[in-house]
Design a protein around this motif. Structure first.
Motif, PDB file in Angstrom:
ATOM      1  N   LEU A  16      -6.145  12.043 -13.048  1.00  0.00           N
ATOM      2  CA  LEU A  16      -4.973  11.213 -12.760  1.00  0.00           C
ATOM      3  C   LEU A  16      -4.024  11.911 -11.780  1.00  0.00           C
ATOM      4  N   TRP A  17      -3.885  13.222 -11.902  1.00  0.00           N
ATOM      5  CA  TRP A  17      -3.067  13.968 -10.934  1.00  0.00           C
ATOM      6  C   TRP A  17      -3.640  13.763  -9.535  1.00  0.00           C
ATOM      7  N   GLN A  18      -4.961  13.892  -9.423  1.00  0.00           N
ATOM      8  CA  GLN A  18      -5.611  13.773  -8.114  1.00  0.00           C
ATOM      9  C   GLN A  18      -5.449  12.363  -7.548  1.00  0.00           C
ATOM     10  N   ALA A  19      -5.670  11.354  -8.391  1.00  0.00           N
ATOM     11  CA  ALA A  19      -5.553   9.966  -7.934  1.00  0.00           C
ATOM     12  C   ALA A  19      -4.110   9.639  -7.546  1.00  0.00           C
ATOM     13  N   ASN A  20      -3.154  10.138  -8.323  1.00  0.00           N
ATOM     14  CA  ASN A  20      -1.748   9.891  -7.997  1.00  0.00           C
ATOM     15  C   ASN A  20      -1.329  10.615  -6.724  1.00  0.00           C
ATOM     16  N   TRP A  21      -1.932  11.768  -6.468  1.00  0.00           N
ATOM     17  CA  TRP A  21      -1.658  12.480  -5.214  1.00  0.00           C
ATOM     18  C   TRP A  21      -2.112  11.626  -4.030  1.00  0.00           C
ATOM     19  N   VAL A  22      -3.305  11.042  -4.137  1.00  0.00           N
ATOM     20  CA  VAL A  22      -3.819  10.179  -3.068  1.00  0.00           C
ATOM     21  C   VAL A  22      -2.938   8.935  -2.925  1.00  0.00           C
ATOM     22  N   LYS A  23      -2.562   8.336  -4.044  1.00  0.00           N
ATOM     23  CA  LYS A  23      -1.675   7.165  -4.033  1.00  0.00           C
ATOM     24  C   LYS A  23      -0.370   7.475  -3.292  1.00  0.00           C
ATOM     25  N   SER A  24       0.259   8.592  -3.644  1.00  0.00           N
ATOM     26  CA  SER A  24       1.533   8.970  -3.011  1.00  0.00           C
ATOM     27  C   SER A  24       1.365   9.230  -1.521  1.00  0.00           C
ATOM     28  N   ALA A  25       0.265   9.925  -1.169  1.00  0.00           N
ATOM     29  CA  ALA A  25       0.019  10.241   0.240  1.00  0.00           C
ATOM     30  C   ALA A  25      -0.171   8.965   1.058  1.00  0.00           C
ATOM     31  N   LEU A  26      -0.896   8.001   0.503  1.00  0.00           N
ATOM     32  CA  LEU A  26      -1.125   6.733   1.218  1.00  0.00           C
ATOM     33  C   LEU A  26       0.162   5.932   1.356  1.00  0.00           C
ATOM     34  N   GLU A  27       0.919   5.842   0.266  1.00  0.00           N
ATOM     35  CA  GLU A  27       2.154   5.042   0.307  1.00  0.00           C
ATOM     36  C   GLU A  27       3.204   5.676   1.225  1.00  0.00           C
ATOM     37  N   GLU A  28       3.127   6.999   1.354  1.00  0.00           N
ATOM     38  CA  GLU A  28       4.053   7.685   2.264  1.00  0.00           C
ATOM     39  C   GLU A  28       3.689   7.416   3.716  1.00  0.00           C
ATOM     40  N   LYS A  29       2.391   7.371   4.001  1.00  0.00           N
ATOM     41  CA  LYS A  29       1.939   7.186   5.382  1.00  0.00           C
ATOM     42  C   LYS A  29       1.936   5.714   5.806  1.00  0.00           C
ATOM     43  N   PHE A  30       1.798   4.806   4.829  1.00  0.00           N
ATOM     44  CA  PHE A  30       1.714   3.377   5.136  1.00  0.00           C
ATOM     45  C   PHE A  30       2.753   2.636   4.293  1.00  0.00           C
ATOM     46  N   SER A  31       3.896   2.357   4.894  1.00  0.00           N
ATOM     47  CA  SER A  31       5.033   1.812   4.136  1.00  0.00           C
ATOM     48  C   SER A  31       4.778   0.407   3.590  1.00  0.00           C
ATOM     49  N   ASP A  32       3.819  -0.321   4.165  1.00  0.00           N
ATOM     50  CA  ASP A  32       3.529  -1.681   3.685  1.00  0.00           C
ATOM     51  C   ASP A  32       2.464  -1.703   2.593  1.00  0.00           C
ATOM     52  N   LEU A  33       2.048  -0.524   2.152  1.00  0.00           N
ATOM     53  CA  LEU A  33       0.919  -0.430   1.231  1.00  0.00           C
ATOM     54  C   LEU A  33       1.394  -0.209  -0.206  1.00  0.00           C
ATOM     55  N   SER A  34       0.802  -0.955  -1.129  1.00  0.00           N
ATOM     56  CA  SER A  34       1.050  -0.753  -2.562  1.00  0.00           C
ATOM     57  C   SER A  34      -0.279  -0.353  -3.210  1.00  0.00           C
ATOM     58  N   VAL A  35      -0.244   0.731  -3.971  1.00  0.00           N
ATOM     59  CA  VAL A  35      -1.486   1.275  -4.542  1.00  0.00           C
ATOM     60  C   VAL A  35      -1.389   1.289  -6.058  1.00  0.00           C
ATOM     61  N   GLU A  36      -2.422   0.779  -6.719  1.00  0.00           N
ATOM     62  CA  GLU A  36      -2.485   0.868  -8.181  1.00  0.00           C
ATOM     63  C   GLU A  36      -3.751   1.598  -8.589  1.00  0.00           C
ATOM     64  N   LEU A  37      -3.732   2.140  -9.804  1.00  0.00           N
ATOM     65  CA  LEU A  37      -4.872   2.901 -10.316  1.00  0.00           C
ATOM     66  C   LEU A  37      -5.608   2.096 -11.384  1.00  0.00           C
ATOM     67  N   LEU A  38      -6.920   2.227 -11.397  1.00  0.00           N
ATOM     68  CA  LEU A  38      -7.745   1.649 -12.463  1.00  0.00           C
ATOM     69  C   LEU A  38      -8.531   2.796 -13.093  1.00  0.00           C
ATOM     70  N   ILE A  39      -8.294   3.037 -14.373  1.00  0.00           N
ATOM     71  CA  ILE A  39      -8.995   4.118 -15.073  1.00  0.00           C
ATOM     72  C   ILE A  39     -10.360   3.614 -15.541  1.00  0.00           C
ATOM     73  N   ILE A  40     -11.389   4.382 -15.215  1.00  0.00           N
ATOM     74  CA  ILE A  40     -12.769   4.019 -15.555  1.00  0.00           C
ATOM     75  C   ILE A  40     -13.398   5.182 -16.319  1.00  0.00           C
ATOM     76  N   LYS A  41     -13.959   4.878 -17.477  1.00  0.00           N
ATOM     77  CA  LYS A  41     -14.583   5.919 -18.303  1.00  0.00           C
ATOM     78  C   LYS A  41     -16.028   6.125 -17.840  1.00  0.00           C
ATOM     79  N   THR A  42     -16.400   7.368 -17.586  1.00  0.00           N
ATOM     80  CA  THR A  42     -17.751   7.686 -17.138  1.00  0.00           C
ATOM     81  C   THR A  42     -18.576   8.233 -18.305  1.00  0.00           C
TER      82      THR A  42
END
Length: 315
Positions: A16-42
């Motif tokens: 989740l830390w890694q996914a949230n890091w990617v989410k934050s990086a994308l939303e910072e670089k693309f102001s029109d972008l909204s990112v949500e996470l979907l947790i999937i059990k492997t």
């Protein structure tokens, strides 16, 4: 109206830390972008009471997430690169590899003793055949104890299971704020890291026009070069997650690329290790050539015997 994308991730704190890091990086670089996470059990998340090598190594922590990517439930998948099998399903690709964290393995010792000073017969926890084989090579007296669970669980088990030390990826400890728990970052002459260790893999569908520019913005060219060289080595050896294969590449200031690779027997008695260098532009060719060298020096026999053992375990 802004764009929205969904990232698929495992549910562990580190994932989740890694996914949230990617989410934050994308939303910072693309102001029109909204990112949500979907947790999937492997599968790897569901089976916690069996050593990874007995579960079946390839794709344990990625298969279900890749299925969600292929069927369109998610737009991106964030993995630890070291969990990625050599083969990627048709239709998917490594979209981006951000800048790498420390790739080395870390010893976390209960009494803050480095590896060389652990008492004879010390109990050391790890779930990795790569780590245990290299440990046995340098300290054949050590008792290896199978260690599963997320990062927090493994750190607790250091106390509750009467272990002298555990070995974890330095990158995960740093990302989760546990850097102060590291007793020693193990030198690569003692413990060569896993392919891609410390790097993230952002997986996407091939030729997706919406996602391509997002991936270009997160990709770190130098890290990608090094990791693709390491993965070419892994791919030639047809290695899954649970094989004693290690590899680490480095770039030099003059545009050179050096790759060190290793294949070991499970008991650590045989360790085949070589280093090969050349131009960075030829990183994947160098990875394949290094693998060929190791195969010619006896790695093929080691890997064949491991494959036979694996097939017998799964009958």
């Amino acid at each position: 109206m802004g764009r929205q994308i969904t990232i698929g991730t495992r549910g562990s704190q580190l994932a989740l830390w890694q996914a949230n890091w990617v989410k934050s990086a994308l939303e910072e670089k693309f102001s029109d972008l909204s990112v949500e996470l979907l947790i999937i059990k492997t599968k790897g998340d569901k089976i916690l009471d069996v050593p990874l090598a007995k579960v079946g190594g390839k794709g344990l922590f990625v298969k279900e997430i890749e299925e969600a990517l292929l069927d369109g439930r998610i737009d991106l998948a964030v993995h630890s690169m070291k969990d990625m099998p050599a083969d990627i399903p048709e239709g998917l690709c490594i979209g981006a590899i951000p800048e790498r964290e420390n790739p080395r393995d870390a010893l976390v010792s209960r009494h803050n003793l480095p590896l060389a000073e652990l008492p004879r017969g010390a109990r050391v926890g790890t779930s990795s055949l790569r780590r245990s084989a290299q440990l046995k090579s340098v300290r054949p007296d050590i008792e290896i104890v199978s260690l599963r669970g997320n990062l927090g669980t493994r750190l607790k088990k250091l106390e509750t299971e009467d272990l002298d030390a555990i070995i974890l990826a330095a990158a995960g400890l740093r990302r989760m704020g546990f850097e102060d728990r590291i007793t020693e970052c193990l030198d690569e002459t003692v413990m060569l890291p896993a392919v891609g260790q410390g790097a993230l893999c952002i997986e996407s569908r091939e030729n997706d026009p919406e996602i391509g520019p997002l991936m270009a913005a997160l990709n770190h060219g130098e890290t990608r070069t090094v990791v693709l060289g390491e993965r070419a080595f892994l791919n030639r050896l047809e290695g899954g997650c649970q094989v004693p294969i290690a590899c680490h590449g480095e770039l030099s200031a003059d545009g050179g690329f050096a790759l060190t690779g290793l294949v070991a027997s499970l008991d650590g008695m045989t360790v085949i290790r070589e280093r090969l260098s050349g131009p960075a532009a030829e990183c994947e060719r160098i990875g394949v050539a290094l693998a060929e060298q190791l195969l010619a020096q006896g790695a093929e026999e080691i890997l064949e015997s491991l494959k036979e053992t694996d097939e017998n375990n799964n009958r």
